[in-house]
Scaffold this motif. Structure first.
Motif, short mmCIF file in Angstrom:
data_model
loop_
_atom_site.label_atom_id
_atom_site.label_comp_id
_atom_site.label_asym_id
_atom_site.label_seq_id
_atom_site.Cartn_x
_atom_site.Cartn_y
_atom_site.Cartn_z
N PRO A 18 2.47 113.11 36.75
CA PRO A 18 0.40 113.12 36.65
C PRO A 18 -0.21 112.05 38.20
N ALA A 19 -1.52 111.90 37.85
CA ALA A 19 -1.59 112.38 39.73
C ALA A 19 -1.20 110.13 39.33
N GLY A 20 -1.41 109.83 40.83
CA GLY A 20 -0.60 108.80 41.17
C GLY A 20 -1.39 107.50 41.09
N ASP A 21 -0.72 106.44 40.32
CA ASP A 21 -0.35 105.76 39.92
C ASP A 21 -2.15 104.78 40.58
N PRO A 22 -2.94 104.57 40.06
CA PRO A 22 -3.58 103.79 40.21
C PRO A 22 -3.29 102.28 40.06
N GLN A 23 -2.64 101.72 39.85
CA GLN A 23 -1.95 100.16 40.17
C GLN A 23 -1.25 100.27 41.40
N SER A 61 -8.83 100.21 40.28
CA SER A 61 -7.08 100.68 40.60
C SER A 61 -6.45 99.19 40.97
N GLY A 62 -6.06 99.25 40.90
CA GLY A 62 -4.91 98.09 41.87
C GLY A 62 -4.71 97.82 40.45
N LEU A 63 -4.23 96.01 41.00
CA LEU A 63 -4.11 94.64 39.74
C LEU A 63 -4.77 93.84 40.36
N VAL A 64 -4.33 92.68 39.34
CA VAL A 64 -4.79 91.15 39.88
C VAL A 64 -3.85 90.25 39.08
#
Length: 425
Positions: A211-216, A250-253
């Motif tokens: 799959p595409a790169g992990d947006p996390q 995108s990302g995490l918090v």
């Protein structure tokens, strides 16, 4: 747990997309008995001797009556290896907008080519869309190989044409597979009728692609959709509650993270992450959550909360690539609305600088764009946005152009010089 792969199909009219998808669903045992019975009944009513598997994807009655697929049809299926979400897009040139929609979130674009016709203009257009949208993988299914008596030389010629065109557009990960969607050759299992082909079947290819790169793993980008301030009647617990709801792009918090609000540039700290199921200590893309901040910051819909460790610049001038989806021409001086994330701002088209020539894959001078043209434009916005290069972020580098009068979508756009980079290859 099996990984999820998002697919989008594309191709010219009558290349057999619906038949391929139907065959894939049927041969992978992803079709319920009552669904197949209904397909058989409709096929008999049409005087066919065997089930028309294309009917498994042509869900609208009007589509079946016309014998064409006219909209993006989303399907879910799974094998022992992984799960799939498939967007089956129409082939007519006037529905290129649907292909842009389907491919924008895809990990893989599946492009069909009729082996008898070879590379068509619409094939080049779909390859260009895949390149511009930075879709990680392209699988080209060279279909109807049975109609050329499973001739390997014919397949090799078409495969070479496709790869040459893909190379000029900067596509490096392109796989071709000879297939008969009608008969099932090389769709799920490898066919003995193509002894000259020693590669995997179509499904085997799909089961091995990543799959595409992990947006996390990307920096936090959180477009604010709604400011939540319950009334006092909700109880003392919520008397001073202020939360900012949206979907993490995108990302995490995490609770305690320092964040910056754009476009104001104000900073604060995350004090809480709320969901319908309770509070969380951390959240990540693509979860929908409500963030609470330590400071009383003026935030409204359209603002973006980002990690203070990676703050994108804001701008009122946007260079970008657009796929023009309207019958009306685009020219300098046109006033539009630009939708970026949850923000919608007025915009003026300052310059139309070029159009992609699908034959040469070069950017040619042009001061207007017509229906289905792909071109490069410069926009001036009435308010700043945190626009990032699409090459670096598919989530925050995309935008839409909208007609301010009737709300119609005019174009799908990508921030930056992706078209110039592609055309220079």
């Amino acid at each position: 747990m099996a990984t999820l792969l998002r697919l989008a199909t594309a191709g010219s009219v009558d290349d057999g997309k619906s038949t391929l998808v139907g065959r894939l669903l049927y041969d992978s045992k992803s079709v319920l008995a009552d669904q197949f019975d209904a397909v058989e009944r409709v096929s008999r009513d049409r005087g066919l001797e065997q089930a028309d598997l294309a009917l498994l994807t042509d869900g609208l009655r009007s589509e079946r009556e016309q014998g064409i697929t006219i909209d993006v049809a989303y399907r879910y299926f799974a094998t022992a290896e992984r799960s799939f979400i498939l967007a089956d897009c129409p082939g007519h040139v006037q529905y290129t907008r649907n292909t842009v929609t389907g491919a924008s979130t895809a990990d893989v674009v599946v492009l069909l080519v009729d082996v008898r016709k070879g590379l068509q203009e619409q094939t080049r257009r779909h390859l260009a869309v895949a390149s511009l949208l930075r879709v990680p993988h392209v699988v080209v299914v060279v279909n109807k190989i049975d109609l050329v008596d499973f001739d390997g030389a014919t397949y090799d010629r078409v495969s070479a044409e496709v790869n040459a065109s893909a190379t000029t557009l900067g596509l490096s990960d392109v796989i071709t597979v000879p297939v008969s969607a009608l008969a099932g050759d090389n769709v799920v299992t490898r066919s003995e009728r193509t002894p000259w082909y020693d590669g995997p079947s179509f499904l085997e290819v799909l089961e091995t692609l990543s799959p595409a790169g992990d947006p996390q793993s990307e920096p936090l980008r959180f477009p604010v959709q709604l400011v939540i301030r319950p009334q006092q009647a909700a109880g003392d617990r919520f008397r001073d509650y202020r939360g900012y709801a949206g979907q993490i792009a995108s990302g995490l918090v995490r609770v305690g993270d320092p964040v910056t609000v754009l476009p104001s540039g104000r900073t604060s700290t995350v004090t809480g992450i709320d969901t319908a199921d309770g509070e969380l200590e951390e959240a990540y893309s693509p979860q929908s959550v409500t963030l609470r901040l330590a400071d009383d910051v003026d935030i409204s819909r359209g603002d973006q909360i980002v990690t203070s460790r990676s703050v994108p610049a804001t701008t009122q001038d946007v260079d970008g690539t657009v796929a023009w989806l309207s019958d009306r021409e685009l020219r300098a001086g046109t006033k539009v609305l630009l939708k970026h994330g949850t923000s919608t701002v007025q915009a003026l088209v300052k310059v139309v600088s070029g159009r992609l020539d699908l034959t040469s894959a070069r950017l040619t001078p042009a001061d207007t764009l017509g229906l289905n043209d792909i071109g490069h434009v410069t926009l001036r916005l009435a308010a700043p946005i945190a626009a990032e290069e699409y090459l670096h972020s598919r989530a925050t580098g995309a935008f839409l152009l909208i007609d301010a009068h009737d709300g119609a979508t005019l174009a799908a756009g990508m921030v930056g010089d992706a078209l110039l980079a592609t055309a220079a290859v």
